[in-house]
Design a protein around this motif. Structure first.
Motif, PDB file in Angstrom:
ATOM      1  N   TRP A  20       0.980  -1.182  -0.025  1.00 55.50           N
ATOM      2  CA  TRP A  20       0.009   0.045   0.022  1.00 55.50           C
ATOM      3  C   TRP A  20       0.960   1.338   0.003  1.00 55.50           C
ATOM      4  O   TRP A  20       2.010   1.185   0.218  1.00 55.50           O
ATOM      5  N   ALA A  21       0.404   2.205  -0.201  1.00 52.41           N
ATOM      6  CA  ALA A  21       1.003   3.712  -0.300  1.00 52.41           C
ATOM      7  C   ALA A  21      -0.165   4.722  -0.369  1.00 52.41           C
ATOM      8  O   ALA A  21      -0.984   4.604  -1.185  1.00 52.41           O
ATOM      9  N   VAL A  22       0.100   5.728   0.236  1.00 55.64           N
ATOM     10  CA  VAL A  22      -0.583   6.993   0.283  1.00 55.64           C
ATOM     11  C   VAL A  22       0.194   8.093  -0.427  1.00 55.64           C
ATOM     12  O   VAL A  22       1.445   8.247   0.153  1.00 55.64           O
ATOM     13  N   HIS A  23      -0.028   8.650  -1.222  1.00 53.44           N
ATOM     14  CA  HIS A  23       0.433   9.880  -1.683  1.00 53.44           C
ATOM     15  C   HIS A  23      -0.198  11.401  -1.801  1.00 53.44           C
ATOM     16  O   HIS A  23      -0.716  11.570  -3.071  1.00 53.44           O
ATOM     17  N   VAL A  24      -0.013  12.009  -0.942  1.00 53.38           N
ATOM     18  CA  VAL A  24      -0.876  13.314  -0.902  1.00 53.38           C
ATOM     19  C   VAL A  24       0.007  14.197  -0.718  1.00 53.38           C
ATOM     20  O   VAL A  24       0.803  14.520   0.341  1.00 53.38           O
ATOM     21  N   PRO A  39       7.812  14.674   3.292  1.00 51.39           N
ATOM     22  CA  PRO A  39       6.408  14.943   2.444  1.00 51.39           C
ATOM     23  C   PRO A  39       6.398  14.391   1.203  1.00 51.39           C
ATOM     24  O   PRO A  39       7.422  14.593   0.512  1.00 51.39           O
ATOM     25  N   ALA A  40       5.343  14.153   0.750  1.00 51.23           N
ATOM     26  CA  ALA A  40       4.932  13.405  -0.509  1.00 51.23           C
ATOM     27  C   ALA A  40       5.118  14.723  -1.418  1.00 51.23           C
ATOM     28  O   ALA A  40       4.675  15.720  -1.251  1.00 51.23           O
ATOM     29  N   CYS A  41       5.774  14.429  -2.493  1.00 52.09           N
ATOM     30  CA  CYS A  41       6.000  15.319  -3.496  1.00 52.09           C
ATOM     31  C   CYS A  41       4.812  15.756  -4.421  1.00 52.09           C
ATOM     32  O   CYS A  41       3.907  14.718  -4.442  1.00 52.09           O
ATOM     33  N   GLY A  42       4.659  16.875  -5.011  1.00 49.38           N
ATOM     34  CA  GLY A  42       3.739  17.104  -5.685  1.00 49.38           C
ATOM     35  C   GLY A  42       3.971  16.586  -7.207  1.00 49.38           C
ATOM     36  O   GLY A  42       4.973  16.182  -7.462  1.00 49.38           O
ATOM     37  N   LYS A  47       9.443  13.283 -10.711  1.00 49.83           N
ATOM     38  CA  LYS A  47      10.774  12.549 -10.923  1.00 49.83           C
ATOM     39  C   LYS A  47      11.626  12.337  -9.788  1.00 49.83           C
ATOM     40  O   LYS A  47      12.624  11.398  -9.947  1.00 49.83           O
ATOM     41  N   ASP A  48      11.184  12.969  -8.702  1.00 50.09           N
ATOM     42  CA  ASP A  48      12.166  12.344  -7.510  1.00 50.09           C
ATOM     43  C   ASP A  48      11.697  10.994  -6.994  1.00 50.09           C
ATOM     44  O   ASP A  48      12.524  10.128  -6.489  1.00 50.09           O
ATOM     45  N   VAL A  49      10.756  10.552  -7.343  1.00 49.18           N
ATOM     46  CA  VAL A  49      10.033   9.254  -7.150  1.00 49.18           C
ATOM     47  C   VAL A  49      10.443   8.295  -8.441  1.00 49.18           C
ATOM     48  O   VAL A  49      10.724   7.177  -8.273  1.00 49.18           O
ATOM     49  N   LEU A  50       9.954   8.670  -9.634  1.00 47.94           N
ATOM     50  CA  LEU A  50       9.798   7.920 -10.675  1.00 47.94           C
ATOM     51  C   LEU A  50      11.045   8.008 -11.787  1.00 47.94           C
ATOM     52  O   LEU A  50      11.220   7.386 -12.734  1.00 47.94           O
ATOM     53  N   GLU A 200     -13.371  21.374  -0.067  1.00 48.80           N
ATOM     54  CA  GLU A 200     -12.414  21.668  -1.322  1.00 48.80           C
ATOM     55  C   GLU A 200     -11.795  20.408  -1.603  1.00 48.80           C
ATOM     56  O   GLU A 200     -10.961  19.895  -0.747  1.00 48.80           O
ATOM     57  N   LEU A 201     -11.906  20.010  -2.772  1.00 52.27           N
ATOM     58  CA  LEU A 201     -11.135  19.069  -3.470  1.00 52.27           C
ATOM     59  C   LEU A 201      -9.754  19.065  -3.149  1.00 52.27           C
ATOM     60  O   LEU A 201      -9.203  20.273  -3.480  1.00 52.27           O
ATOM     61  N   ILE A 202      -8.993  18.135  -2.928  1.00 52.25           N
ATOM     62  CA  ILE A 202      -7.426  18.252  -2.607  1.00 52.25           C
ATOM     63  C   ILE A 202      -6.772  17.268  -3.679  1.00 52.25           C
ATOM     64  O   ILE A 202      -7.456  16.220  -4.167  1.00 52.25           O
ATOM     65  N   ALA A 203      -5.733  17.153  -3.977  1.00 53.51           N
ATOM     66  CA  ALA A 203      -4.840  16.299  -4.886  1.00 53.51           C
ATOM     67  C   ALA A 203      -4.246  15.322  -4.081  1.00 53.51           C
ATOM     68  O   ALA A 203      -3.581  15.550  -3.090  1.00 53.51           O
TER      69      ALA A 203
END
Length: 303
Positions: A20-24, A39-42, A47-50, A200-203
């Protein structure tokens, strides 16, 4: 009659939760279980992850979904060094109501005002309703069924339900289930039209890896049961993680966070379970139970 009972028992069969993973963006594991330590990247820093290669033209929601998938799979940062041995027969099921709505809106506006020739070759694929699911499958080589779910507030657990059906029917060996929503102005404006006061919707994105016992190389000792539909709000379970307004992604993000909480519980404790829900008064409600069979054997890849 015996055949009917056999099918019913098969439908109730729990499946393993292998990762599992959460990425907000901006959140850490201290804010929401299953998130990274830092902190999860935006989307702009995916590119820091992928790694850099293969991200040109990818929408924010696709980038977030790829980050959540990459981390759930327990992969090191960067592009794959070699094919995944468990990719063949692995299904991808993605829940997102507004993932590519900004691109669709932009492409339509451009075509109406200036004609079809102005549409960028990089934007055209992003107008496809299953661009997120197909991008995940292509990047990691998953060859199983590929589904996109857009069913409103229940989309996240609808995706889990469909993944269970694929696995129990033998259509796939493993399933990567992802929920993701963007927070661009078009998506936020549409989400704000929902009845009531949704906030409000968040990403953000979440990913869970499901399969029959032994299908994945990891064994977390966690299982997920059947998805149950309710006509009224069943209420938040004790300890339900607050994930913000993630609309169609909420069910998967909550399931990933619940799995992380159960895995991080006292290793000496026997058992443990959590109920995850999603939905609203307009789209009905869904719940699913995630259970720890015993002490944690191996943590999910949410670090």
């Amino acid at each position: 009659m015996p055949e009917t009972r056999t099918r019913a028992r098969a439908a109730d069969q729990p499946l393993s939760v292998a990762g599992w993973a959460v990425h907000v963006p901006g959140l850490t594991e201290a804010d929401l279980p299953g998130s990274p330590v830092e902190p999860a990247c935006g989307p702009d820093d995916a590119k820091d992850v992928l790694g850099r290669k293969g991200l040109l033209g990818k929408e924010p929601s696709t980038r977030l979904a790829l980050c959540a998938t990459h981390r759930a799979l327990g992969l090191p940062p960067g592009k794959l060094a070699e094919p995944l041995p468990y990719a063949p027969g692995t299904a991808v099921v993605v829940a997102s109501n507004l993932g590519n709505v900004e691109t669709v809106s932009t492409v339509l506006d451009d075509m109406r005002s200036r004609g079809g020739n102005v549409v960028s070759p990089l934007d055209a694929p992003n107008a496809s309703s299953n661009v997120i699911a197909s991008s995940i499958a292509i990047r990691y080589g998953f060859t199983g069924p590929n589904l996109a779910v857009c069913s409103g507030a229940t989309a996240g657990l609808d995706a889990v339900r469909l993944a269970r059906l694929l696995l129990l029917a033998g259509r796939a060996e493993r399933a990567v289930v992802v929920g993701v929503e963007p927070a661009d102005p078009v998506a936020r404006a549409l989400a704000a039209l929902r009845p009531g006061d949704p906030g409000e919707l968040i990403a953000g994105a979440g990913c869970v890896l499901l399969g029959r016992p032994g299908a994945w190389p990891t064994d977390t000792g966690l299982t997920v049961g059947p998805v149950v539909r309710h006509t009224s709000d069943p209420g938040a379970a004790d300890g339900e993680p607050a994930v913000g307004e993630l609309y169609g992604a909420a069910g998967v993000v909550r399931l990933a966070a619940a799995a992380a909480m159960l895995a991080d519980a006292d290793a000496g404790a026997d058992g443990g379970a959590a109920t995850v829900r999603c939905g609203d008064a307009d789209d009905a409600w869904l719940t699913v139970d995630v259970t720890r069979a015993g002490a944690r054997r191996e943590a999910g890849a949410a670090a």
